[in-house]
Design a protein around this motif. Structure first.
Motif, PDB file in Angstrom:
ATOM      1  N   ARG A 120      -5.467   9.646  -7.797  1.00 28.56           N
ATOM      2  CA  ARG A 120      -4.152   9.104  -8.076  1.00 28.56           C
ATOM      3  C   ARG A 120      -3.197   9.382  -6.911  1.00 28.56           C
ATOM      4  O   ARG A 120      -2.439   8.507  -6.494  1.00 28.56           O
ATOM      5  CB  ARG A 120      -3.609   9.731  -9.363  1.00 28.56           C
ATOM      6  N   LEU A 156      -1.074   6.682  -4.739  1.00 28.38           N
ATOM      7  CA  LEU A 156       0.379   6.773  -4.525  1.00 28.38           C
ATOM      8  C   LEU A 156       0.701   6.716  -3.031  1.00 28.38           C
ATOM      9  O   LEU A 156       1.662   6.061  -2.621  1.00 28.38           O
ATOM     10  CB  LEU A 156       0.936   8.066  -5.125  1.00 28.38           C
ATOM     11  N   ARG A 198      -1.170   5.320  -0.637  1.00 29.14           N
ATOM     12  CA  ARG A 198      -1.420   3.967  -0.133  1.00 29.14           C
ATOM     13  C   ARG A 198      -0.308   3.011  -0.566  1.00 29.14           C
ATOM     14  O   ARG A 198       0.141   2.166   0.203  1.00 29.14           O
ATOM     15  CB  ARG A 198      -2.780   3.458  -0.617  1.00 29.14           C
ATOM     16  N   ASP A 223       2.081   0.911   1.904  1.00 28.68           N
ATOM     17  CA  ASP A 223       2.225  -0.546   1.777  1.00 28.68           C
ATOM     18  C   ASP A 223       3.694  -0.937   1.667  1.00 28.68           C
ATOM     19  O   ASP A 223       4.157  -1.854   2.344  1.00 28.68           O
ATOM     20  CB  ASP A 223       1.516  -1.047   0.505  1.00 28.68           C
ATOM     21  N   ASP A 224       4.411  -0.305   0.752  1.00 27.28           N
ATOM     22  CA  ASP A 224       5.776  -0.732   0.453  1.00 27.28           C
ATOM     23  C   ASP A 224       6.488   0.383  -0.319  1.00 27.28           C
ATOM     24  O   ASP A 224       6.366   0.492  -1.528  1.00 27.28           O
ATOM     25  CB  ASP A 224       5.727  -2.014  -0.386  1.00 27.28           C
ATOM     26  N   THR A 237       9.096  -0.681  -3.180  1.00 22.29           N
ATOM     27  CA  THR A 237       8.485  -1.109  -4.434  1.00 22.29           C
ATOM     28  C   THR A 237       7.909   0.082  -5.183  1.00 22.29           C
ATOM     29  O   THR A 237       8.025   0.169  -6.404  1.00 22.29           O
ATOM     30  CB  THR A 237       7.405  -2.170  -4.164  1.00 22.29           C
ATOM     31  N   LEU A 251       8.798   1.596  -9.192  1.00 19.27           N
ATOM     32  CA  LEU A 251       7.854   1.921 -10.262  1.00 19.27           C
ATOM     33  C   LEU A 251       8.038   3.363 -10.736  1.00 19.27           C
ATOM     34  O   LEU A 251       7.220   3.879 -11.493  1.00 19.27           O
ATOM     35  CB  LEU A 251       6.419   1.716  -9.780  1.00 19.27           C
ATOM     36  N   ARG A 304      -2.757  -2.167   5.022  1.00 23.11           N
ATOM     37  CA  ARG A 304      -2.448  -3.574   4.742  1.00 23.11           C
ATOM     38  C   ARG A 304      -1.056  -3.764   4.165  1.00 23.11           C
ATOM     39  O   ARG A 304      -0.892  -4.242   3.062  1.00 23.11           O
ATOM     40  CB  ARG A 304      -3.488  -4.150   3.777  1.00 23.11           C
ATOM     41  N   PHE A 317       2.406  -5.505   3.428  1.00 29.19           N
ATOM     42  CA  PHE A 317       2.729  -6.930   3.428  1.00 29.19           C
ATOM     43  C   PHE A 317       4.162  -7.115   3.899  1.00 29.19           C
ATOM     44  O   PHE A 317       4.987  -6.219   3.836  1.00 29.19           O
ATOM     45  CB  PHE A 317       2.543  -7.539   2.043  1.00 29.19           C
ATOM     46  N   GLN A 334       9.870  -8.030  -8.685  1.00 33.82           N
ATOM     47  CA  GLN A 334      10.542  -8.635  -7.540  1.00 33.82           C
ATOM     48  C   GLN A 334      10.058 -10.056  -7.256  1.00 33.82           C
ATOM     49  O   GLN A 334       8.961 -10.444  -7.651  1.00 33.82           O
ATOM     50  CB  GLN A 334      10.309  -7.766  -6.295  1.00 33.82           C
ATOM     51  N   THR A 358       9.034 -11.259  -4.544  1.00 34.15           N
ATOM     52  CA  THR A 358       7.820 -11.260  -3.726  1.00 34.15           C
ATOM     53  C   THR A 358       6.598 -10.801  -4.521  1.00 34.15           C
ATOM     54  O   THR A 358       5.503 -10.787  -3.998  1.00 34.15           O
ATOM     55  CB  THR A 358       7.970 -10.288  -2.553  1.00 34.15           C
ATOM     56  N   ALA A 391       5.368  -8.232  -4.849  1.00 31.97           N
ATOM     57  CA  ALA A 391       5.187  -6.883  -4.294  1.00 31.97           C
ATOM     58  C   ALA A 391       3.974  -6.165  -4.855  1.00 31.97           C
ATOM     59  O   ALA A 391       4.041  -5.003  -5.236  1.00 31.97           O
ATOM     60  CB  ALA A 391       6.459  -6.056  -4.521  1.00 31.97           C
ATOM     61  N   ILE A 392       2.860  -6.872  -4.961  1.00 31.98           N
ATOM     62  CA  ILE A 392       1.592  -6.224  -5.323  1.00 31.98           C
ATOM     63  C   ILE A 392       1.118  -5.434  -4.106  1.00 31.98           C
ATOM     64  O   ILE A 392       1.172  -5.932  -2.984  1.00 31.98           O
ATOM     65  CB  ILE A 392       0.551  -7.291  -5.709  1.00 31.98           C
ATOM     66  N   PHE A 393       0.679  -4.193  -4.322  1.00 25.66           N
ATOM     67  CA  PHE A 393       0.209  -3.382  -3.195  1.00 25.66           C
ATOM     68  C   PHE A 393      -1.154  -3.890  -2.723  1.00 25.66           C
ATOM     69  O   PHE A 393      -2.124  -3.811  -3.482  1.00 25.66           O
ATOM     70  CB  PHE A 393       0.092  -1.915  -3.599  1.00 25.66           C
ATOM     71  N   PRO A 394      -1.244  -4.384  -1.501  1.00 24.20           N
ATOM     72  CA  PRO A 394      -2.524  -4.947  -1.043  1.00 24.20           C
ATOM     73  C   PRO A 394      -3.607  -3.892  -0.845  1.00 24.20           C
ATOM     74  O   PRO A 394      -4.791  -4.208  -0.944  1.00 24.20           O
ATOM     75  CB  PRO A 394      -2.172  -5.636   0.281  1.00 24.20           C
ATOM     76  N   SER A 395      -3.222  -2.646  -0.578  1.00 23.59           N
ATOM     77  CA  SER A 395      -4.235  -1.603  -0.347  1.00 23.59           C
ATOM     78  C   SER A 395      -4.765  -1.011  -1.640  1.00 23.59           C
ATOM     79  O   SER A 395      -5.659  -0.172  -1.616  1.00 23.59           O
ATOM     80  CB  SER A 395      -3.645  -0.467   0.493  1.00 23.59           C
ATOM     81  N   LEU A 396      -4.198  -1.431  -2.781  1.00 21.24           N
ATOM     82  CA  LEU A 396      -4.634  -0.899  -4.064  1.00 21.24           C
ATOM     83  C   LEU A 396      -5.391  -1.973  -4.829  1.00 21.24           C
ATOM     84  O   LEU A 396      -5.081  -3.159  -4.710  1.00 21.24           O
ATOM     85  CB  LEU A 396      -3.420  -0.450  -4.890  1.00 21.24           C
ATOM     86  N   GLU A 447      -5.562  -0.080  -9.893  1.00 21.15           N
ATOM     87  CA  GLU A 447      -4.699   0.965  -9.326  1.00 21.15           C
ATOM     88  C   GLU A 447      -3.239   0.538  -9.323  1.00 21.15           C
ATOM     89  O   GLU A 447      -2.343   1.349  -9.558  1.00 21.15           O
ATOM     90  CB  GLU A 447      -5.133   1.285  -7.888  1.00 21.15           C
ATOM     91  N   ARG A 485      -2.266   1.438 -12.749  1.00 25.64           N
ATOM     92  CA  ARG A 485      -2.338   2.862 -13.113  1.00 25.64           C
ATOM     93  C   ARG A 485      -1.204   3.685 -12.503  1.00 25.64           C
ATOM     94  O   ARG A 485      -0.694   4.602 -13.145  1.00 25.64           O
ATOM     95  CB  ARG A 485      -3.685   3.460 -12.698  1.00 25.64           C
ATOM     96  N   ILE A 486      -0.831   3.373 -11.258  1.00 26.21           N
ATOM     97  CA  ILE A 486       0.223   4.193 -10.656  1.00 26.21           C
ATOM     98  C   ILE A 486       1.581   3.932 -11.319  1.00 26.21           C
ATOM     99  O   ILE A 486       2.515   4.697 -11.133  1.00 26.21           O
ATOM    100  CB  ILE A 486       0.362   3.994  -9.133  1.00 26.21           C
ATOM    101  N   ALA A 487       1.688   2.833 -12.089  1.00 24.63           N
ATOM    102  CA  ALA A 487       2.977   2.504 -12.705  1.00 24.63           C
ATOM    103  C   ALA A 487       3.081   3.042 -14.131  1.00 24.63           C
ATOM    104  O   ALA A 487       4.164   3.035 -14.712  1.00 24.63           O
ATOM    105  CB  ALA A 487       3.179   0.989 -12.707  1.00 24.63           C
ATOM    106  N   ARG A 547       2.550  -4.784 -14.607  1.00 21.60           N
ATOM    107  CA  ARG A 547       2.847  -3.498 -13.982  1.00 21.60           C
ATOM    108  C   ARG A 547       4.205  -2.968 -14.454  1.00 21.60           C
ATOM    109  O   ARG A 547       4.406  -1.759 -14.592  1.00 21.60           O
ATOM    110  CB  ARG A 547       2.833  -3.667 -12.465  1.00 21.60           C
TER     111      ARG A 547
END
Lengths: 293, 233
Positions: A165, A169, A171, A175-176, A179, A183, A287, A289, B86, B88, B90-95, B99, B102-104, B146
């Motif tokens: 986990r 978090l 990663r 990424d962003d 955002t 969350l 990656r 965005f 949002q 965009t 704003a989906i995390f591309p590396s997850l 995931e 889950r992180i939310a 999410r």
């Protein structure tokens, strides 16, 4: 080229790559997560090497140094971050570079005052002394230990970043960051943890490097330049980038010194130039965005 | 009369030197869906970002469930119960998809990760895929899911229908109506006037950083001059 000589140089390259990796991963993820360019990362490496020297001087074993010095260096690094480095977090790379270069000078001078100008040595543990046979080549056991430790840590970090986990978090934050905050994730807290782990690994690098390269004022600057190149070539914020970049620069440095001794440094900058021309964001960047609107 | 959940009072927000939000006030009652409408550049997204304190207002107050949000960080606003989907996505591309969910997860939500996968089979089929591999519609569904797993008391949605095929827009609308029926409070920014007025109870019309009209969606349909001047529809 004589195959035995070649094998020996490949092992040397690997060994150097592992040391670069231990420093690069922290620098890279800290930059990726917080956009913080912390050039004082090498100071933590140097500090840990001196602490290892002190531990062994005080009668402690190499293993005790390997256990204690990185933890102490990491704690001091984190303290430094909260006391000083955090102040320029929002003020861009120039302010960060100026402040952390200042820390490099201060760190070097402080260690000089305490330990003096002369290089110090840390001896390797008894059972890692001498050489062992690797496919017909007598190779120092301690250097094989560095390679094994580096590979093991790559594995541990892979699991940590990709399978836990906390890794998710990190990663997400790379990424962003904004955002991730929406969350309910406290990125500042994640960052403090990443900073501490990164400083720990740099400290580990310092202890491990001490018996091979010696402990001396300025050992941080000689390595941090290479580590920056590793991060540029590999790409910011990713484990794969740090591994690939470390291997490329480790091999380019070692083989550059053999094949083109007069132009050894040029080999490294050639690799960087090629990477910047063809993959300006590095070979394996995180990656992230682009934010629209 | 239900309680006011979100109260925005005379906020002024700058982006750099630009005075984007010039004194906006409105409120959303618990269980109500409020549409925030206006042309491009009217300040809709900046209003949402002001509430989340991603673009903290220079003055004015935002109160959520009686709690003053001033001085909070964005993650604290989220933990107070405000989710933000949002524009965009704003989906995390590396997850992976899973995931991203889950992180939310936070608190005891009606929406567990498993329920999301039961209700959105498209996402379940891609749960191990990277977030970058989803279509626009799937990204939007994931972004809303999410938000839901975080047990929010209110969801801010920025242009959920933007750039999506009509059939996907229908699915999004159905989902939002289902959430509304379940009592979820929402603040909906939407260019699609028909969609916004279908889902929302009330509308707040923004123009050039100010509130130009407020009222029931039914009344807005008849207010031709408001629509022509401030919405262009």
């Amino acid at each position: 080229m004589d195959p035995n000589f070649l094998l020996e140089q490949v092992l040397n390259s690997l060994q150097f790559s592992m040391l670069l990796f231990l420093l690069a991963i922290g620098l890279s993820v800290v930059f990726g997560l917080m956009d913080y360019l912390n050039l004082a990362h090498g100071t933590v490496y140097m500090l840990a090497a001196y602490l290892a020297f002190s531990v062994t001087q005080a009668g402690g074993s190499f293993w005790m140094a390997l256990l204690l010095a990185p933890i102490a260096a990491s704690a001091i690094g984190l303290l430094l971050y909260y006391a000083l480095l955090k102040r320029v977090e929002q003020q861009g790379h120039l302010a960060q570079v100026l402040l952390t270069v200042g820390v490099i000078y201060m760190g070097t001078d402080l260690l000089r005052i305490v330990y003096g100008d002369l290089p110090k040595g840390v001896s390797v543990p008894a059972f890692l002394e001498g050489a062992t046979n690797v496919l017909g080549v007598a190779y120092p056991k301690y250097r094989l230990f560095i390679i094994a430790l580096g590979l093991a840590l790559m594995g541990v970090l892979y699991v940590l970043l990709e399978r836990t986990r906390l890794g998710a978090l990190v990663r997400a934050g790379v990424d962003d960051r904004d955002t991730a905050e929406t969350l309910g994730i406290d990125i500042a807290k994640v960052f403090a943890l990443v900073f501490a782990i990164g400083a720990y690994l740099a400290g580990l690098g310092g202890v491990v490097a001490a018996p091979v390269f010696g402990v001396y004022p300025g050992m941080d600057v000689s390595v941090i330049i290479l580590v920056l190149i590793v991060v540029v070539v590999g790409g910011l914020g990713s484990l794969g980038g740090a591994i690939l970049g470390s291997l490329l620069i480790g091999f380019a440095d070692t083989f550059g010194k053999i094949l083109l001794p007069q132009f050894a440094m040029m080999m490294i900058y050639l690799v960087m130039a090629l990477a910047l021309i063809f993959r300006p964001s590095g070979l394996l960047p995180a990656r992230r965005f682009s934010q629209a609107g | 009369m239900s309680d006011v959940l979100l109260k925005v009072e005379d906020i002024q927000t700058y982006l750099g030197d630009s005075h984007i939000i010039q004194g906006v006030s409105f409120e959303a009652r618990a269980g109500e869906v409020v549409a925030l409408l206006g042309r491009n550049g009217a300040g809709k997204t900046t209003t949402l970002r002001s509430i989340m304190r991603m673009a903290p207002p220079r003055s004015g107050a935002v109160t959520f469930d009686g709690r003053d949000l001033r001085g909070l960080r964005t993650y604290e606003v989220a933990r107070a119960g405000v989710a933000f989907v949002q524009e965009t996505r704003a989906i995390f591309p590396s997850l992976s998809v899973e995931e991203n969910l889950r992180i939310a997860v936070r608190g005891k939500s009606d929406w567990s990760v498993e329920r999301v996968f039961d209700d959105f089979p498209h996402l379940a089929a891609r749960r191990r895929n990277g977030g970058a591999q989803l279509s626009g519609g799937e990204q939007q569904m994931l972004a809303i899911a999410r938000a839901l797993v975080a047990s929010p008391r209110m969801i801010l949605l920025d242009e959920p229908s933007e750039g999506l095929a009509p059939i996907i827009v229908e699915q999004i609308a159905a989902l939002l109506l289902k959430l509304k029926a379940a009592g979820m409070t929402m603040l909906l920014v939407e260019q699609n006037f028909a969609l916004a007025t279908e889902i929302a109870d009330r509308a707040v019309v923004l123009g050039k950083g100010r509130v130009r009209w407020t009222g029931a969606c039914e009344d807005l349909k008849g207010a031709d001059d408001v629509r022509r001047t401030w919405l262009g529809v």
